[in-house]
Write an enzyme that holds these catalytic residues in place. Structure first.
Site, PDB file in Angstrom:
ATOM      1  CG  ASP A 134      36.326  42.337  42.671  1.00  0.00           C
ATOM      2  OD1 ASP A 134      36.089  41.313  42.008  1.00  0.00           O
ATOM      3  OD2 ASP A 134      37.409  42.960  42.581  1.00  0.00           O
ATOM      4  CG  HIS A 172      39.456  46.750  36.415  1.00  0.00           C
ATOM      5  ND1 HIS A 172      39.855  46.956  35.105  1.00  0.00           N
ATOM      6  CD2 HIS A 172      38.836  45.540  36.431  1.00  0.00           C
ATOM      7  CE1 HIS A 172      39.491  45.902  34.384  1.00  0.00           C
ATOM      8  NE2 HIS A 172      38.885  45.038  35.154  1.00  0.00           N
ATOM      9  NE  ARG A 185      43.459  42.374  33.399  1.00  0.00           N
ATOM     10  CZ  ARG A 185      42.258  41.836  33.608  1.00  0.00           C
ATOM     11  NH1 ARG A 185      42.132  40.529  33.787  1.00  0.00           N
ATOM     12  NH2 ARG A 185      41.179  42.586  33.632  1.00  0.00           N
ATOM     13  NE  ARG A 206      35.857  46.029  31.073  1.00  0.00           N
ATOM     14  CZ  ARG A 206      36.806  45.177  31.477  1.00  0.00           C
ATOM     15  NH1 ARG A 206      36.487  44.183  32.277  1.00  0.00           N
ATOM     16  NH2 ARG A 206      38.078  45.341  31.123  1.00  0.00           N
TER      17      ARG A 206
HETATM   18  N1  NVA Z   1      39.834  42.375  41.912  1.00  0.00           N
HETATM   19  C1  NVA Z   1      39.873  41.410  40.837  1.00  0.00           C
HETATM   20  C2  NVA Z   1      39.189  41.959  39.627  1.00  0.00           C
HETATM   21  C3  NVA Z   1      39.171  41.019  38.457  1.00  0.00           C
HETATM   22  C4  NVA Z   1      38.539  41.626  37.223  1.00  0.00           C
HETATM   23  C5  NVA Z   1      41.324  41.047  40.542  1.00  0.00           C
HETATM   24  O1  NVA Z   1      42.163  41.959  40.506  1.00  0.00           O
HETATM   25  O2  NVA Z   1      41.608  39.870  40.363  1.00  0.00           O
HETATM   26  N1   CP Z   2      36.217  42.011  34.810  1.00  0.00           N
HETATM   27  C1   CP Z   2      37.351  41.716  34.155  1.00  0.00           C
HETATM   28  O1   CP Z   2      38.259  42.529  34.003  1.00  0.00           O
HETATM   29  O2   CP Z   2      37.375  40.460  33.642  1.00  0.00           O
HETATM   30  P1   CP Z   2      38.647  39.695  33.048  1.00  0.00           P
HETATM   31  O3   CP Z   2      39.590  39.450  34.186  1.00  0.00           O
HETATM   32  O4   CP Z   2      38.074  38.426  32.513  1.00  0.00           O
HETATM   33  O5   CP Z   2      39.275  40.538  31.992  1.00  0.00           O
END
Ligand code: NVA
Ligand code: CP
Length: 304
Positions: free
Chosen positions: A219, A129, A102, A288
């Protein structure tokens, strides 16, 4: 399929195969049927951003598959002190069977795949994602019948979630509408991909986008790494780019709601809609685990 870097790389058949495997693993997990398909395998999990769901579901998933997961915070890795990703990739490939990462730049994920010799899984970048959207598609199949008959509407920032929902949704055969403000559109590469599909529309009008939708998704207005822009973004998005009763009224009566979480109630979704659709939102969160286990089995499992 050697990696999961972005959904753009996957065919419809590969996505459906992953969803079928995710359903099977979900059934087995819920019925306590052991499936040690990755016994002796290790997954490194590099995190340059915070996470609740991704970290816990990958770590639990590896354990349930008989393997082991290592949490590698970039604060503690040499990568955080400037060791090149090319070298990190080659070193970690000597120890691990796969890497979940990530991070911010999509290029970093692509570089890991290029320089390493083990499967790389994208656990979220600024661009996309894919793990989340595989779970979203699994959830949609549980609530609705046939992707070909469905319209999915995304309302909000044209961010990583928007990018992956558009690509994943169109690939499996849904109609996809997106409502994003000017200046906050999805990535040009995604819009280029989507332009080949008649079933795709992009507008700045959420009500128009939500018309007759079977699925509504949103989102956060400011993603991880955009904290400094949060106030400016609030001014752009507030009062319009929100799943609320009016938007639900434009969608089909039985429309479902998804949110990848974490959610900001009162911003991109109202408390009322969120709690009214908590069942699908938390099924989505559970999925997930199952969708990622399918990815892990597919990429790290023995090919024999
Ligand atoms: N768009 C959000 C998704 C979090 C799972 C981010 O990148 O923070
Ligand atoms: N939706 C998602 O990826 O959640 P986290 O940021 O908690 O991993």
């Amino acid at each position: 399929m050697k990696h999961l870097l972005k959904l753009l790389d996957l065919s419809k058949e590969e996505i459906i195969e992953l969803l079928d495997l995710a359903d099977k693993l979900k059934y087995e997990t819920r019925n306590h049927i052991p499936h040690p398909l990755l016994a002796g395998k290790t997954l490194g999990m590099i995190f340059q951003k915070a996470s609740t769901r991704t970290r816990v579901s990958f770590e639990t998933g590896m354990y349930q598959l008989g393997g082991h997961a290592l949490f590698l915070s970039s604060n503690d890795l040499q990568i955080g002190r400037g060791e090149p990703v090319q070298d990190t990739a080659r070193v970690l490939s000597r120890y691990l069977d796969g890497i979940m990462i990530r991070t911010f730049a999509q290029k970093e994920v692509e570089d890991l795949a290029q320089y390493g010799s083990i499967p790389i899984i994208n656990g979220l970048t600024d661009f996309c994602h894919p793990c989340q959207v595989l779970a979203d598609l699994q959830t949609i199949r549980e609530y609705k019948v046939d992707f070909d008959q469905l319209k999915m509407c995304y309302v909000g920032d044209g961010n990583n979630m928007a990018n992956s929902l558009i690509v994943g949704g169109l690939k499996v055969g849904m109609q996809v509408s997106a409502a994003c403000p000017e200046g906050y559109h999805p990535d040009p590469q995604v819009l280029q991909f989507a332009s080949a599909y008649q079933g795709f529309t992009l507008t700045d009008d959420p009500i128009a986008a939500a018309k007759n939708a079977d699925i509504l998704v949103t989102d956060v207005w400011a993603s991880m790494g955009q904290e400094g822009e949060a106030e400016k973004r609030r001014q752009v998005f507030a009062g319009k780019y929100q799943i609320n009763a009016a938007l639900m009224g434009a969608a089909k009566k039985d429309a479902m709601v998804l949110h990848c979480l974490p959610a900001h109630r009162g911003e991109e979704i109202t408390e009322e809609v969120f709690e009214g659709h908590a069942a699908s939102i938390f099924d989505e969160a559970e999925n997930r685990l199952h969708a990622q286990k399918a990815v892990l089995v597919k990429l790290l499992g023995s090919k024999a």
